[in-house]
Design a protein around this motif. Structure first.
Motif, mmCIF file in Angstrom:
data_model
loop_
_atom_site.group_PDB
_atom_site.id
_atom_site.type_symbol
_atom_site.label_atom_id
_atom_site.label_comp_id
_atom_site.label_asym_id
_atom_site.label_seq_id
_atom_site.Cartn_x
_atom_site.Cartn_y
_atom_site.Cartn_z
ATOM 1 N N LEU A 209 0.833 -1.190 0.000
ATOM 2 C CA LEU A 209 0.000 0.000 0.000
ATOM 3 C C LEU A 209 0.875 1.251 0.000
ATOM 4 C CD1 LEU A 209 -2.965 1.094 0.376
ATOM 5 C CD2 LEU A 209 -2.416 1.230 2.817
ATOM 6 N N VAL A 210 0.582 2.182 -0.935
ATOM 7 C CA VAL A 210 1.313 3.447 -0.938
ATOM 8 C C VAL A 210 0.404 4.640 -0.645
ATOM 9 C CG1 VAL A 210 3.147 2.636 -2.453
ATOM 10 C CG2 VAL A 210 1.128 3.692 -3.460
ATOM 11 N N ARG A 211 -0.913 4.447 -0.793
ATOM 12 C CA ARG A 211 -1.825 5.566 -0.486
ATOM 13 C C ARG A 211 -3.242 5.028 -0.343
ATOM 14 N NH1 ARG A 211 -1.434 11.218 -1.022
ATOM 15 N NH2 ARG A 211 -3.297 12.084 -0.046
ATOM 16 N N SER A 212 -3.957 5.525 0.651
ATOM 17 C CA SER A 212 -5.355 5.169 0.836
ATOM 18 C C SER A 212 -6.077 6.387 1.391
ATOM 19 C CB SER A 212 -5.495 3.980 1.792
ATOM 20 O OG SER A 212 -6.850 3.666 2.025
ATOM 21 N N GLY A 213 -7.156 6.780 0.757
ATOM 22 C CA GLY A 213 -7.900 7.938 1.226
ATOM 23 C C GLY A 213 -8.832 8.447 0.151
ATOM 24 N N SER A 214 -9.350 9.640 0.353
ATOM 25 C CA SER A 214 -10.292 10.210 -0.608
ATOM 26 C C SER A 214 -9.551 10.757 -1.829
ATOM 27 C CB SER A 214 -11.112 11.326 0.036
ATOM 28 O OG SER A 214 -10.295 12.459 0.295
ATOM 29 N N LEU A 215 -10.234 10.763 -2.950
ATOM 30 C CA LEU A 215 -9.654 11.331 -4.166
ATOM 31 C C LEU A 215 -9.393 12.818 -3.982
ATOM 32 C CD1 LEU A 215 -8.865 10.954 -7.168
ATOM 33 C CD2 LEU A 215 -11.220 11.537 -7.749
ATOM 34 N N SER A 216 -10.257 13.492 -3.247
ATOM 35 C CA SER A 216 -10.072 14.935 -3.033
ATOM 36 C C SER A 216 -8.779 15.221 -2.287
ATOM 37 C CB SER A 216 -11.265 15.517 -2.272
ATOM 38 O OG SER A 216 -11.443 14.873 -1.025
ATOM 39 N N ASP A 217 -8.397 14.346 -1.347
ATOM 40 C CA ASP A 217 -7.128 14.532 -0.639
ATOM 41 C C ASP A 217 -5.943 14.369 -1.592
ATOM 42 O OD1 ASP A 217 -8.363 15.021 1.752
ATOM 43 O OD2 ASP A 217 -8.127 12.988 2.533
ATOM 44 N N LEU A 218 -6.047 13.410 -2.510
ATOM 45 C CA LEU A 218 -4.978 13.216 -3.490
ATOM 46 C C LEU A 218 -4.879 14.422 -4.410
ATOM 47 C CD1 LEU A 218 -2.825 11.272 -4.615
ATOM 48 C CD2 LEU A 218 -4.595 10.332 -6.120
ATOM 49 N N GLU A 219 -6.023 14.999 -4.764
ATOM 50 C CA GLU A 219 -6.030 16.189 -5.620
ATOM 51 C C GLU A 219 -5.359 17.364 -4.920
ATOM 52 O OE1 GLU A 219 -10.066 15.423 -8.268
ATOM 53 O OE2 GLU A 219 -10.207 16.397 -6.308
ATOM 54 N N LEU A 220 -5.588 17.481 -3.605
ATOM 55 C CA LEU A 220 -4.957 18.574 -2.854
ATOM 56 C C LEU A 220 -3.442 18.422 -2.818
ATOM 57 C CD1 LEU A 220 -7.407 18.957 0.172
ATOM 58 C CD2 LEU A 220 -7.058 20.578 -1.710
ATOM 59 N N ASP A 221 -3.000 17.150 -2.838
ATOM 60 C CA ASP A 221 -1.560 16.893 -2.786
ATOM 61 C C ASP A 221 -0.882 17.054 -4.148
ATOM 62 O OD1 ASP A 221 -1.779 16.363 -0.154
ATOM 63 O OD2 ASP A 221 -1.673 14.181 -0.330
ATOM 64 N N ALA A 222 -1.700 17.230 -5.191
ATOM 65 C CA ALA A 222 -1.141 17.316 -6.539
ATOM 66 C C ALA A 222 -0.633 18.728 -6.802
ATOM 67 C CB ALA A 222 -2.194 16.923 -7.577
ATOM 68 N N SER A 223 0.414 19.118 -6.109
ATOM 69 C CA SER A 223 0.965 20.458 -6.237
ATOM 70 C C SER A 223 1.571 20.662 -7.614
ATOM 71 C CB SER A 223 2.031 20.678 -5.161
ATOM 72 O OG SER A 223 3.036 19.691 -5.260
ATOM 73 N N PRO A 224 1.629 21.922 -8.091
ATOM 74 C CA PRO A 224 2.185 22.188 -9.418
ATOM 75 C C PRO A 224 3.617 21.685 -9.553
ATOM 76 C CG PRO A 224 1.063 24.124 -8.550
ATOM 77 C CD PRO A 224 1.142 23.140 -7.434
ATOM 78 N N ARG A 225 3.915 21.103 -10.697
ATOM 79 C CA ARG A 225 5.241 20.574 -10.966
ATOM 80 C C ARG A 225 5.650 20.941 -12.387
ATOM 81 N NH1 ARG A 225 4.726 14.466 -8.310
ATOM 82 N NH2 ARG A 225 4.048 15.153 -6.252
ATOM 83 N N THR A 226 6.891 20.647 -12.700
ATOM 84 C CA THR A 226 7.417 20.958 -14.025
ATOM 85 C C THR A 226 7.918 19.685 -14.691
ATOM 86 O OG1 THR A 226 8.071 23.197 -13.381
ATOM 87 C CG2 THR A 226 9.197 22.236 -15.278
ATOM 88 N N VAL A 227 7.603 19.569 -15.977
ATOM 89 C CA VAL A 227 8.102 18.448 -16.773
ATOM 90 C C VAL A 227 9.254 18.946 -17.636
ATOM 91 C CG1 VAL A 227 7.576 16.797 -18.606
ATOM 92 C CG2 VAL A 227 5.883 17.258 -16.837
ATOM 93 N N ILE A 228 10.339 18.195 -17.622
ATOM 94 C CA ILE A 228 11.487 18.528 -18.467
ATOM 95 C C ILE A 228 12.013 17.244 -19.084
ATOM 96 C CG2 ILE A 228 13.147 18.349 -16.552
ATOM 97 C CD1 ILE A 228 14.705 20.661 -17.899
ATOM 98 N N ASP A 229 12.477 17.348 -20.328
ATOM 99 C CA ASP A 229 13.026 16.168 -20.990
ATOM 100 C C ASP A 229 14.232 16.575 -21.834
ATOM 101 O OD1 ASP A 229 13.264 13.509 -21.522
ATOM 102 O OD2 ASP A 229 11.559 13.376 -22.881
ATOM 103 N N SER A 230 15.028 15.575 -22.159
ATOM 104 C CA SER A 230 16.247 15.795 -22.929
ATOM 105 C C SER A 230 16.588 14.531 -23.701
ATOM 106 C CB SER A 230 17.405 16.149 -21.987
ATOM 107 O OG SER A 230 18.653 16.108 -22.660
#
Length: 298
Positions: A209-230
């Motif tokens: 198990l890596v996560r258990s809870g409400s979808l709304s809690d997971l959405e709150l944890d989805a902080s802005p991030r940046t994608v980079i590739d090379s």
């Protein structure tokens, strides 16, 4: 309103020789909600469901529906409707298949036409299953699970093979079942397939198990991030390490825990790395899910 029955998984472990497929899982699936059981292919989802349904014996721990193991239920199909690796005789019609299943379970025959109507298959009742598309087989599998009018639904990848209209239909259908007070557990390897229909998530990786809870809690944890590739990801990863930036590997590049692309791009520039993609994630929910399963834990 249907009386709810929870699913309880406690310390569940399953080993096949030296391979641990399920490793000390503990979680609860609540009535009246749709729970997404998520993880990449090979994470242990199907094994967990087989343990729940008595198709495998656990090495340790318990998996119960209410307070009972599946094998101890007096009328199991009237308590749990499950669709795992559904098999159909290609020469039978949809109605004939359901009549055979109903007779074997002691379910009244007129329930067959009721479930065909529920899943939108009445006009296909006399067609042979061998000519069905994958999506129609999925609907027939769902009809089979509903024969006993169960209070618990366990569905393995139910949207696989459905067209967009079918996916929209099943989302509404499952939510309607939950609103009646039923317990609905839906497995998938992609959060994007189920995120519009689930209330809660249980995420596993490598059997744990890596996560258990409400979808709304997971959405709150989805902080802005940046994608980079090379073209040279190894050098890019080294440059990010030198800059002290944390990242995980995603489908389209490295996902950096930094909301400002300029900061990430500067790290690549300092490291002398050619950049082929650089942008801020508009929604980090799916990438948060991928980071959880790729990392194997929080």
């Amino acid at each position: 309103m249907t009386e709810g029955i929870p699913i309880e998984i406690a310390g569940l472990t399953k080993r096949f020789g030296s391979v641990t497929a399920v490793d000390d899982l503990t979680f609860t699936v609540e009535p009246g909600r749709v729970t997404g059981f998520l993880g990449p292919n090979g994470a242990g989802k199907t094994t967990t469901l087989r343990l729940l349904l008595g198709l495998e014996r656990p090495t340790a721990g318990t998996a119960t529906i209410g307070d009972a193991r599946y094998r101890d239920l007096r009328r199991p199909l009237e308590t749990v409707g499950a669709a795992l690796d559904a098999a159909f005789h290609p020469g039978r019609t949809a109605r004939a298949h359901l009549r055979v299943m109903a007779a074997a379970a002691g379910i009244r025959a007129h329930r067959v036409d009721e479930v065909l109507e529920l899943v939108g298959m009445r006009e296909f009742a006399q067609r042979r299953v061998g000519g069905f598309s994958l999506g129609m087989r999925q609907r027939l599998a769902l009809a089979t699970t509903l024969l006993g009018d169960p209070r618990v639904l366990v569905l393995d990848e139910p949207v696989n093979g459905l067209d967009p209209e079918g996916i929209k239909w099943i989302r509404g259908f499952l939510r309607g079942l939950a609103q009646e007070g039923r317990t609905v557990l839906v497995s998938s390897h992609l959060l994007s397939e189920v995120q519009q229909s689930v209330d809660d998530v249980v995420i596993i990786s490598r059997g744990r198990l890596v996560r258990s809870g409400s979808l709304s809690d997971l959405e709150l944890d989805a902080s802005p991030r940046t994608v980079i590739d090379s073209p040279d990801r190894l050098r890019l990863a080294s440059a990010l390490d030198q800059a002290g930036l944390e990242y995980t590997e995603g489908r389209n590049g490295l996902i950096v825990s930094e909301s400002d692309p300029a900061v990430v791009g500067h790290a690549a520039f300092v490291g002398g790395v050619e950049v082929s993609a650089l942008h801020r994630l508009k929604s980090g929910l799916e990438e948060s899910f991928l980071a959880l399963v790729n990392g194997g834990g929080e």
